[in-house]
Design a protein around this motif. Sequence first.
Motif, PDB file in Angstrom:
ATOM      1  N   ALA A 430       0.844  -1.205   0.000  1.00  0.00           N
ATOM      2  CA  ALA A 430       0.000   0.000   0.000  1.00  0.00           C
ATOM      3  C   ALA A 430       0.870   1.241   0.000  1.00  0.00           C
ATOM      4  O   ALA A 430       1.828   1.355   0.778  1.00  0.00           O
ATOM      5  CB  ALA A 430      -0.924  -0.012   1.201  1.00  0.00           C
ATOM      6  N   LEU A 431       0.581   2.207  -0.862  1.00  0.00           N
ATOM      7  CA  LEU A 431       1.342   3.457  -0.938  1.00  0.00           C
ATOM      8  C   LEU A 431       0.770   4.542  -0.029  1.00  0.00           C
ATOM      9  O   LEU A 431       1.416   5.582   0.174  1.00  0.00           O
ATOM     10  CB  LEU A 431       1.359   3.958  -2.394  1.00  0.00           C
ATOM     11  CG  LEU A 431       2.075   3.043  -3.411  1.00  0.00           C
ATOM     12  CD1 LEU A 431       1.963   3.640  -4.816  1.00  0.00           C
ATOM     13  CD2 LEU A 431       3.538   2.850  -3.031  1.00  0.00           C
ATOM     14  N   GLU A 432      -0.417   4.281   0.534  1.00  0.00           N
ATOM     15  CA  GLU A 432      -1.076   5.281   1.392  1.00  0.00           C
ATOM     16  C   GLU A 432      -2.139   4.589   2.219  1.00  0.00           C
ATOM     17  O   GLU A 432      -2.473   3.425   1.978  1.00  0.00           O
ATOM     18  CB  GLU A 432      -1.716   6.369   0.510  1.00  0.00           C
ATOM     19  CG  GLU A 432      -2.701   5.792  -0.491  1.00  0.00           C
ATOM     20  CD  GLU A 432      -3.142   6.809  -1.537  1.00  0.00           C
ATOM     21  OE1 GLU A 432      -2.558   7.904  -1.552  1.00  0.00           O
ATOM     22  OE2 GLU A 432      -4.042   6.490  -2.328  1.00  0.00           O
ATOM     23  N   ASP A 433      -2.651   5.340   3.218  1.00  0.00           N
ATOM     24  CA  ASP A 433      -3.786   4.821   3.976  1.00  0.00           C
ATOM     25  C   ASP A 433      -5.057   5.053   3.166  1.00  0.00           C
ATOM     26  O   ASP A 433      -5.280   6.145   2.632  1.00  0.00           O
ATOM     27  CB  ASP A 433      -3.913   5.542   5.330  1.00  0.00           C
ATOM     28  CG  ASP A 433      -2.709   5.287   6.226  1.00  0.00           C
ATOM     29  OD1 ASP A 433      -2.029   4.267   6.001  1.00  0.00           O
ATOM     30  OD2 ASP A 433      -2.440   6.118   7.110  1.00  0.00           O
ATOM     31  N   PHE A 434      -5.868   4.011   3.034  1.00  0.00           N
ATOM     32  CA  PHE A 434      -7.149   4.207   2.352  1.00  0.00           C
ATOM     33  C   PHE A 434      -8.128   3.172   2.866  1.00  0.00           C
ATOM     34  O   PHE A 434      -7.733   2.122   3.425  1.00  0.00           O
ATOM     35  CB  PHE A 434      -7.004   4.125   0.827  1.00  0.00           C
ATOM     36  CG  PHE A 434      -6.460   2.810   0.305  1.00  0.00           C
ATOM     37  CD1 PHE A 434      -7.313   1.779  -0.034  1.00  0.00           C
ATOM     38  CD2 PHE A 434      -5.086   2.617   0.142  1.00  0.00           C
ATOM     39  CE1 PHE A 434      -6.821   0.580  -0.533  1.00  0.00           C
ATOM     40  CE2 PHE A 434      -4.599   1.432  -0.342  1.00  0.00           C
ATOM     41  CZ  PHE A 434      -5.462   0.403  -0.682  1.00  0.00           C
ATOM     42  N   VAL A 440      -1.474   1.164  -4.842  1.00  0.00           N
ATOM     43  CA  VAL A 440      -0.515   0.183  -4.346  1.00  0.00           C
ATOM     44  C   VAL A 440       0.635   0.060  -5.340  1.00  0.00           C
ATOM     45  O   VAL A 440       0.513   0.431  -6.510  1.00  0.00           O
ATOM     46  CB  VAL A 440      -1.181  -1.199  -4.135  1.00  0.00           C
ATOM     47  CG1 VAL A 440      -2.264  -1.119  -3.057  1.00  0.00           C
ATOM     48  CG2 VAL A 440      -1.758  -1.733  -5.451  1.00  0.00           C
ATOM     49  N   ARG A 441       1.793  -0.475  -4.819  1.00  0.00           N
ATOM     50  CA  ARG A 441       2.923  -0.752  -5.695  1.00  0.00           C
ATOM     51  C   ARG A 441       2.900  -2.254  -5.975  1.00  0.00           C
ATOM     52  O   ARG A 441       2.981  -3.074  -5.063  1.00  0.00           O
ATOM     53  CB  ARG A 441       4.242  -0.379  -5.047  1.00  0.00           C
ATOM     54  CG  ARG A 441       5.445  -0.612  -5.980  1.00  0.00           C
ATOM     55  CD  ARG A 441       6.783  -0.384  -5.295  1.00  0.00           C
ATOM     56  NE  ARG A 441       6.904   0.987  -4.832  1.00  0.00           N
ATOM     57  CZ  ARG A 441       6.878   1.361  -3.558  1.00  0.00           C
ATOM     58  NH1 ARG A 441       6.721   0.426  -2.617  1.00  0.00           N
ATOM     59  NH2 ARG A 441       7.013   2.610  -3.205  1.00  0.00           N
ATOM     60  N   GLU A 445       5.242  -1.219 -10.205  1.00  0.00           N
ATOM     61  CA  GLU A 445       4.350  -0.284 -10.883  1.00  0.00           C
ATOM     62  C   GLU A 445       3.297   0.233  -9.894  1.00  0.00           C
ATOM     63  O   GLU A 445       2.994  -0.414  -8.883  1.00  0.00           O
ATOM     64  CB  GLU A 445       3.655  -0.972 -12.064  1.00  0.00           C
ATOM     65  CG  GLU A 445       4.607  -1.503 -13.119  1.00  0.00           C
ATOM     66  CD  GLU A 445       3.889  -2.305 -14.190  1.00  0.00           C
ATOM     67  OE1 GLU A 445       4.447  -2.472 -15.278  1.00  0.00           O
ATOM     68  OE2 GLU A 445       2.757  -2.768 -13.929  1.00  0.00           O
ATOM     69  N   ARG A 446       2.750   1.415 -10.200  1.00  0.00           N
ATOM     70  CA  ARG A 446       1.692   2.029  -9.377  1.00  0.00           C
ATOM     71  C   ARG A 446       0.335   1.637  -9.943  1.00  0.00           C
ATOM     72  O   ARG A 446       0.046   1.892 -11.113  1.00  0.00           O
ATOM     73  CB  ARG A 446       1.845   3.554  -9.382  1.00  0.00           C
ATOM     74  CG  ARG A 446       0.828   4.300  -8.531  1.00  0.00           C
ATOM     75  CD  ARG A 446       1.024   5.794  -8.716  1.00  0.00           C
ATOM     76  NE  ARG A 446       0.039   6.548  -7.963  1.00  0.00           N
ATOM     77  CZ  ARG A 446       0.218   6.996  -6.738  1.00  0.00           C
ATOM     78  NH1 ARG A 446       1.378   6.784  -6.102  1.00  0.00           N
ATOM     79  NH2 ARG A 446      -0.718   7.707  -6.108  1.00  0.00           N
ATOM     80  N   TRP A 447      -0.478   0.988  -9.143  1.00  0.00           N
ATOM     81  CA  TRP A 447      -1.785   0.507  -9.570  1.00  0.00           C
ATOM     82  C   TRP A 447      -2.889   1.129  -8.703  1.00  0.00           C
ATOM     83  O   TRP A 447      -2.669   1.454  -7.530  1.00  0.00           O
ATOM     84  CB  TRP A 447      -1.875  -1.021  -9.420  1.00  0.00           C
ATOM     85  CG  TRP A 447      -1.150  -1.796 -10.492  1.00  0.00           C
ATOM     86  CD1 TRP A 447       0.189  -1.948 -10.646  1.00  0.00           C
ATOM     87  CD2 TRP A 447      -1.769  -2.544 -11.543  1.00  0.00           C
ATOM     88  NE1 TRP A 447       0.481  -2.723 -11.716  1.00  0.00           N
ATOM     89  CE2 TRP A 447      -0.717  -3.130 -12.302  1.00  0.00           C
ATOM     90  CE3 TRP A 447      -3.093  -2.787 -11.928  1.00  0.00           C
ATOM     91  CZ2 TRP A 447      -0.937  -3.913 -13.417  1.00  0.00           C
ATOM     92  CZ3 TRP A 447      -3.314  -3.589 -13.027  1.00  0.00           C
ATOM     93  CH2 TRP A 447      -2.252  -4.137 -13.775  1.00  0.00           C
ATOM     94  N   ASN A 448      -4.054   1.286  -9.345  1.00  0.00           N
ATOM     95  CA  ASN A 448      -5.252   1.610  -8.560  1.00  0.00           C
ATOM     96  C   ASN A 448      -5.686   0.364  -7.802  1.00  0.00           C
ATOM     97  O   ASN A 448      -5.636  -0.741  -8.356  1.00  0.00           O
ATOM     98  CB  ASN A 448      -6.387   2.090  -9.461  1.00  0.00           C
ATOM     99  CG  ASN A 448      -6.043   3.371 -10.196  1.00  0.00           C
ATOM    100  OD1 ASN A 448      -5.355   4.238  -9.644  1.00  0.00           O
ATOM    101  ND2 ASN A 448      -6.513   3.508 -11.433  1.00  0.00           N
ATOM    102  N   ALA A 449      -6.101   0.542  -6.578  1.00  0.00           N
ATOM    103  CA  ALA A 449      -6.478  -0.609  -5.744  1.00  0.00           C
ATOM    104  C   ALA A 449      -7.852  -0.372  -5.137  1.00  0.00           C
ATOM    105  O   ALA A 449      -8.263   0.772  -4.874  1.00  0.00           O
ATOM    106  CB  ALA A 449      -5.442  -0.835  -4.652  1.00  0.00           C
ATOM    107  N   ARG A 450      -8.570  -1.465  -4.917  1.00  0.00           N
ATOM    108  CA  ARG A 450      -9.890  -1.419  -4.298  1.00  0.00           C
ATOM    109  C   ARG A 450      -9.954  -2.525  -3.250  1.00  0.00           C
ATOM    110  O   ARG A 450      -9.548  -3.663  -3.503  1.00  0.00           O
ATOM    111  CB  ARG A 450     -10.967  -1.607  -5.352  1.00  0.00           C
ATOM    112  CG  ARG A 450     -12.384  -1.478  -4.803  1.00  0.00           C
ATOM    113  CD  ARG A 450     -13.432  -1.404  -5.919  1.00  0.00           C
ATOM    114  NE  ARG A 450     -13.368  -2.541  -6.818  1.00  0.00           N
ATOM    115  CZ  ARG A 450     -13.213  -2.451  -8.138  1.00  0.00           C
ATOM    116  NH1 ARG A 450     -13.091  -1.261  -8.715  1.00  0.00           N
ATOM    117  NH2 ARG A 450     -13.166  -3.540  -8.890  1.00  0.00           N
TER     118      ARG A 450
END
Length: 485
Positions: A430-434, A440-441, A445-450
Amino acid sequence: MLELCRVLNNRCIPWLVVLLAGLLLAWLASAQEQASRQSALVMTIDGSISPASSDYFQRGLEKADEQNAKLVILRLDTPGGLDASMRDMISAMLASDVPVAVYVAPAGARAASAGTYLLMASHVAAMAPSTHLGSATPVQMGGGGLPGAEDEAKEPEASDETPTQDEAEGEQQDEQASGDDKRRGETAMERKVLEDAVAYIRSLAERHDRNADWAERAVRDAVNLTAREALAQNVTDVVASDIEDLLAQIDGREVVMSGGNMTLETADLTLDRFDPDWRTELLSIIADPNVAYFLMIVGLYGLIFELMNPGALVPGTIGAICLLLALFAFQVLPINYAGLALVLLGLGLIIGEALMPSFGILGIGGIVAFVVGSVILMDDRNMAVSIPLIAGVALVASGLLLWVVLRFAGLRKRPPRTGEEEIIGAVAIALEDFDHQGHVRLRGERWNARTGEAVRKDQRLRVKGIDGLTVEVAPVDVDSDATTS
């Protein structure tokens, strides 16, 4: 200086004229001696009669005619060979202006099958002691006759009418008179080939006043004679221990040529050897059944590797050359086309196993077809493919097939390396709190995550699915069922 050159020229010119005149006289004397020298051209054929043998023999006759040779001696030791090549040699022999003596030598040699025909066609038929000839029965090549040939060979259906005693006795007398105890052939095709061969060898024997009845038996019953027996039964003309003895015995003998009778003068002939050159040796090597078989295998595999790796060029080039040489060789060999078809089918099935794995079904069938086809590929006993060579090629092909099957079986157990299947189950950071959506990495690579749970920064997440450019993730510590990537 000029005066000195003039003096030297005046003194040298007469000597140069004398030297040139001497060289001219020497050349004329040598040419006259060469023209007056009488010679016999000696050729050697040791092995099967093939197109290479025919080419070599006909070139020898041309050379003998150019050199004005008085005699051609063909030193022969053959188990037989191809009918077409034999007939070409005989036609050239009968049309030759130079008499031909076929000499079966050395001791232990034979003139079997096609060699018997060559001996009968020769102007002088000679044999060395401890040699033999015969077994001239033709053998059908190429996997049988034409479609429907067996139908012609069927015996006529029995008639309902019972022949009378007089008719039966008459038929029996006719059979005895016509000599029906002779071998006639079991099928119509065999009878055609056999009767043609009988008429051919009888005509050759009668041309030179030899024993045509024995020649017919050599074809029908495959009988043989030793050198002494052949001489006693008027099958051959001479039994000679060597070529010098042969020349001494046939001196003054009258032979039948295409233009009439000729008396041989062989007492003082010198021998001029004409051995097979590199061209004949090369053609003989290529026409060897084992070499042709190996060239076919190399050619097919070369083209296969080229098609599997387009642009490699080396295997494709070598394969094309070898395949063309193999096709040339097959044109001059007694091919059983059913065997050739089985070999090609077997190779096709092996290739199919490599491209479309069937867990060995195609491969095993290909090996069986390949081996069976190889065994019957050359259906002449004297021109057959070596069984150890067939076994070696079959073992190599089986080993390659086993390696391919095991390789594919191992690949099926390995996890995916590319595509969506490879991403599912991977670990992301995880690249941040959500809470529901974030970033996410994954694989650098940087991906959108759900996700359906709260996620902290730098937490390890397991990819559960993928939707376009968005991955569905879940924390690793709560994903008890997930496997480690």
